[in-house]
Design a protein around this motif. Structure first.
Motif, PDB file in Angstrom:
ATOM      1  N   CYS A   1       0.855  -1.191   0.000  1.00  0.00           N
ATOM      2  CA  CYS A   1       0.000   0.000   0.000  1.00  0.00           C
ATOM      3  C   CYS A   1       0.888   1.236   0.000  1.00  0.00           C
ATOM      4  O   CYS A   1       1.774   1.366   0.848  1.00  0.00           O
ATOM      5  CB  CYS A   1      -0.906  -0.007   1.230  1.00  0.00           C
ATOM      6  SG  CYS A   1      -1.836   1.530   1.474  1.00  0.00           S
TER       7      CYS A   1
ATOM      8  N   ASP B   1      -0.290  -1.843   5.830  1.00  0.00           N
ATOM      9  CA  ASP B   1      -1.442  -2.738   5.712  1.00  0.00           C
ATOM     10  C   ASP B   1      -1.791  -3.277   7.090  1.00  0.00           C
ATOM     11  O   ASP B   1      -0.997  -3.962   7.719  1.00  0.00           O
ATOM     12  CB  ASP B   1      -1.108  -3.881   4.754  1.00  0.00           C
ATOM     13  CG  ASP B   1      -2.274  -4.841   4.582  1.00  0.00           C
ATOM     14  OD1 ASP B   1      -3.383  -4.497   5.025  1.00  0.00           O
ATOM     15  OD2 ASP B   1      -2.064  -5.915   4.008  1.00  0.00           O
TER      16      ASP B   1
ATOM     17  N   VAL C   1     -10.269   2.586   3.521  1.00  0.00           N
ATOM     18  CA  VAL C   1     -10.092   2.467   2.072  1.00  0.00           C
ATOM     19  C   VAL C   1     -11.171   3.256   1.337  1.00  0.00           C
ATOM     20  O   VAL C   1     -10.879   4.097   0.476  1.00  0.00           O
ATOM     21  CB  VAL C   1     -10.119   0.984   1.641  1.00  0.00           C
ATOM     22  CG1 VAL C   1     -10.187   0.866   0.122  1.00  0.00           C
ATOM     23  CG2 VAL C   1      -8.880   0.256   2.160  1.00  0.00           C
TER      24      VAL C   1
ATOM     25  N   ASP D   1      -4.551  -1.284  -3.676  1.00  0.00           N
ATOM     26  CA  ASP D   1      -3.459  -2.078  -3.106  1.00  0.00           C
ATOM     27  C   ASP D   1      -3.411  -1.960  -1.589  1.00  0.00           C
ATOM     28  O   ASP D   1      -2.574  -2.602  -0.948  1.00  0.00           O
ATOM     29  CB  ASP D   1      -2.121  -1.638  -3.702  1.00  0.00           C
ATOM     30  CG  ASP D   1      -1.922  -2.162  -5.112  1.00  0.00           C
ATOM     31  OD1 ASP D   1      -2.255  -3.338  -5.360  1.00  0.00           O
ATOM     32  OD2 ASP D   1      -1.445  -1.397  -5.976  1.00  0.00           O
ATOM     33  N   CYS D   2      -4.290  -1.142  -1.015  1.00  0.00           N
ATOM     34  CA  CYS D   2      -4.352  -0.990   0.440  1.00  0.00           C
ATOM     35  C   CYS D   2      -5.430  -1.857   1.075  1.00  0.00           C
ATOM     36  O   CYS D   2      -5.581  -1.856   2.306  1.00  0.00           O
ATOM     37  CB  CYS D   2      -4.607   0.476   0.811  1.00  0.00           C
ATOM     38  SG  CYS D   2      -3.325   1.622   0.244  1.00  0.00           S
TER      39      CYS D   2
ATOM     40  N   ARG E   1      -9.155  -7.605  -2.359  1.00  0.00           N
ATOM     41  CA  ARG E   1      -8.184  -6.848  -3.156  1.00  0.00           C
ATOM     42  C   ARG E   1      -8.210  -7.318  -4.612  1.00  0.00           C
ATOM     43  O   ARG E   1      -8.172  -6.507  -5.532  1.00  0.00           O
ATOM     44  CB  ARG E   1      -6.777  -7.022  -2.580  1.00  0.00           C
ATOM     45  CG  ARG E   1      -5.713  -6.252  -3.352  1.00  0.00           C
ATOM     46  CD  ARG E   1      -4.311  -6.474  -2.794  1.00  0.00           C
ATOM     47  NE  ARG E   1      -4.151  -5.920  -1.458  1.00  0.00           N
ATOM     48  CZ  ARG E   1      -2.976  -5.641  -0.900  1.00  0.00           C
ATOM     49  NH1 ARG E   1      -1.857  -5.879  -1.569  1.00  0.00           N
ATOM     50  NH2 ARG E   1      -2.911  -5.163   0.322  1.00  0.00           N
TER      51      ARG E   1
END
Length: 465
Positions: A88, A93, A195, A388-389, A396
């Protein structure tokens, strides 16, 4: 085809006629009451579009959904290469899942069709279509090798709306999407809220002074007045900024429907039962749970997103009608059947009579339009990085895929001149789509089509309750 379109038109007309004559005694009052009590029974024309929801339901559920469901079962689209190890770029993460089904199982190399290991692009010419892959230099003509160089140069220079994964990275692996379906994984709480809040708050063109109640399950002391203030602000901004927000909201709604429709209902001694969770669906969309009309707005934004991606598929059809475009897996019979299914789907999207008109976007002063379009592109590209986080591997995977699919659709919408000027027989010039973009585009649209199809099921379940 004309007969199918006529039947669809007749169905839409009948629904429209029945809706406007519901009080004349020709329809039962109990049925009318059930429809009115079902909050997800959406009707009418969408904001910023000239299309009614009933038309979308009819075309999607009876024509588009069965076609794309079959197409996505083909090898070319079921295997998707993705890097789930990218760190991330914004924070450490800290997410976690509470269900073992959160994990993603990559495919062993022996399971991947040989032809899919060959190149990074979707377009193959003069390939030795055998089951033995061999060395690249021995299976490609000199013309095709030059084409690969041109393709790579073009892809690197293209104004992409997404940050694509590097398929040559050792962390990039093929995943069988049919064996790793999008489901509820238990990924929630502060990590998941962060997110989505980052996506909305950092990328929606709005001043921080305008509060937006984003996540219905997130702790908040704010009231409905703040939500109405946000929508008053939204209606006052330009079309491009409204569309951008509705794209993100529509994507969020679609994902929420998938998680509600594929919910872990029972897990007894390892025997799992998955299915629709009506209460979870209500928590995300019912007006009683989402500050008035918020849930209904989210569902309408799903339809706007569907229209935009449908429009992109109709516009990219000429690209796939070129003789040199081949969905290459190494199996000539499989490849020919897959392309035929794809062309049938694209023809169905072209026949839809009420497309979103992207020409109304970025149509003002050329200098201002160019700046706004670049801002639009960079905002969305940043969203692809936020995926990507996501702390849950399964979430994901599907978040990246659907975001890349939407980014590819936007790339198509604003590449009309490049698509129209494509040469008939040259694979190395003009508009191109990588294999990763094409897989994301079709699978992403498949998720939207599935969401609208699942709404019909939730309507039935709610009416029974």
């Amino acid at each position: 085809m004309l007969g199918i379109l006529f039947l669809l038109w007749l169905l839409v007309w009948f629904q429209h006629h029945q809706r406007h004559n519901g009080n004349t005694g020709h329809s039962s009052s109990s049925s009318s009451q059930r429809n009115q009590s079902c909050f997800c029974h959406l009707t009418g024309v969408l904001d910023d579009c000239f299309c009614d929801i009933e038309s979308i339901d009819a075309v999607n559920n009876f024509q588009i959904y069965p076609q794309i469901k079959t197409l996505l079962e083909r090898d070319y689209f079921r295997y998707y290469k993705v890097n789930l190890q990218r760190p991330c770029p914004f924070w450490p993460d800290d997410g976690q899942c509470f269900i073992k089904d959160c994990n993603v199982e990559p495919c062993p190399p022996s399971q991947i069709p040989d032809g899919m290991k060959l190149s990074r692009t979707s377009d193959m010419t003069d390939c030795d279509q055998t089951n033995e892959l061999g060395a690249i230099n021995s299976t490609l003509s000199s013309q095709s090798k030059e084409a690969f160089v041109d393709w790579a140069r073009h892809d690197d220079a293209q104004d992409n709306f997404c940050e694509l994964d590097d398929e040559t990275s050792p962390d990039a692996e093929y995943v069988d999407l049919l064996l790793n379906p999008e489901r509820y994984t238990g990924y929630k709480g502060p990590s998941a809220w962060r997110v989505w809040n980052t996506i909305y708050e950092e990328n929606c063109f709005k001043p921080r002074s305008v509060y937006r109640p984003l996540i219905p399950l997130a702790p908040s002391n704010r009231g409905g007045d703040d939500a109405e203030g946000f929508y008053n602000w939204l209606e006052g901004v330009c079309l491009e900024k409204r569309v951008f927000y509705r794209l993100i909201s529509g994507l969020h709604s679609s994902i929420s429907i998938h998680l509600s429709a594929e919910y872990l209902l029972d897990d007894i001694w390892g025997e799992q039962r998955w299915g629709p969770n009506v209460e979870e669906f209500r928590r995300r969309f019912d007006p009683d749970e989402t500050e008035g009309q918020e849930g209904m707005r989210r569902l309408k934004n799903l339809y706007i997103l569907y229209l935009i991606e449908l429009r992109a598929l109709s516009k990219v059809a000429p690209y796939f009608e070129r003789a040199f475009v081949n969905l290459y897996t190494g199996n000539a019979t499989e490849d020919g059947a897959t392309k035929e299914l794809l062309l049938q789907l694209l023809n169905a999207t072209k026949a839809f009579p009420m497309h979103f008109d992207e020409r109304s976007m970025f149509a003002g002063n050329q200098t201002e339009a160019k700046v706004l379009k670049e801002e639009f592109r960079l905002h969305f590209k940043n969203i692809s990085r936020i995926m990507d986080c996501v702390g849950c591997s399964r979430c994901r995977l599907w978040g990246k895929l659907q975001t890349q699919g939407l980014g590819t659709a936007l790339k198509i919408l604003f590449s009309e001149k490049e698509i129209e000027s494509l040469p008939e027989h040259s694979p190395s010039q003009g508009f191109q789509l990588t294999r990763q973009e094409l897989g994301a585009l079709l699978n992403g649209f498949g998720r939207l089509s599935t969401s609208i199809h699942q709404l019909q099921n939730f309507r039935s379940l709610l009416e029974k309750k």
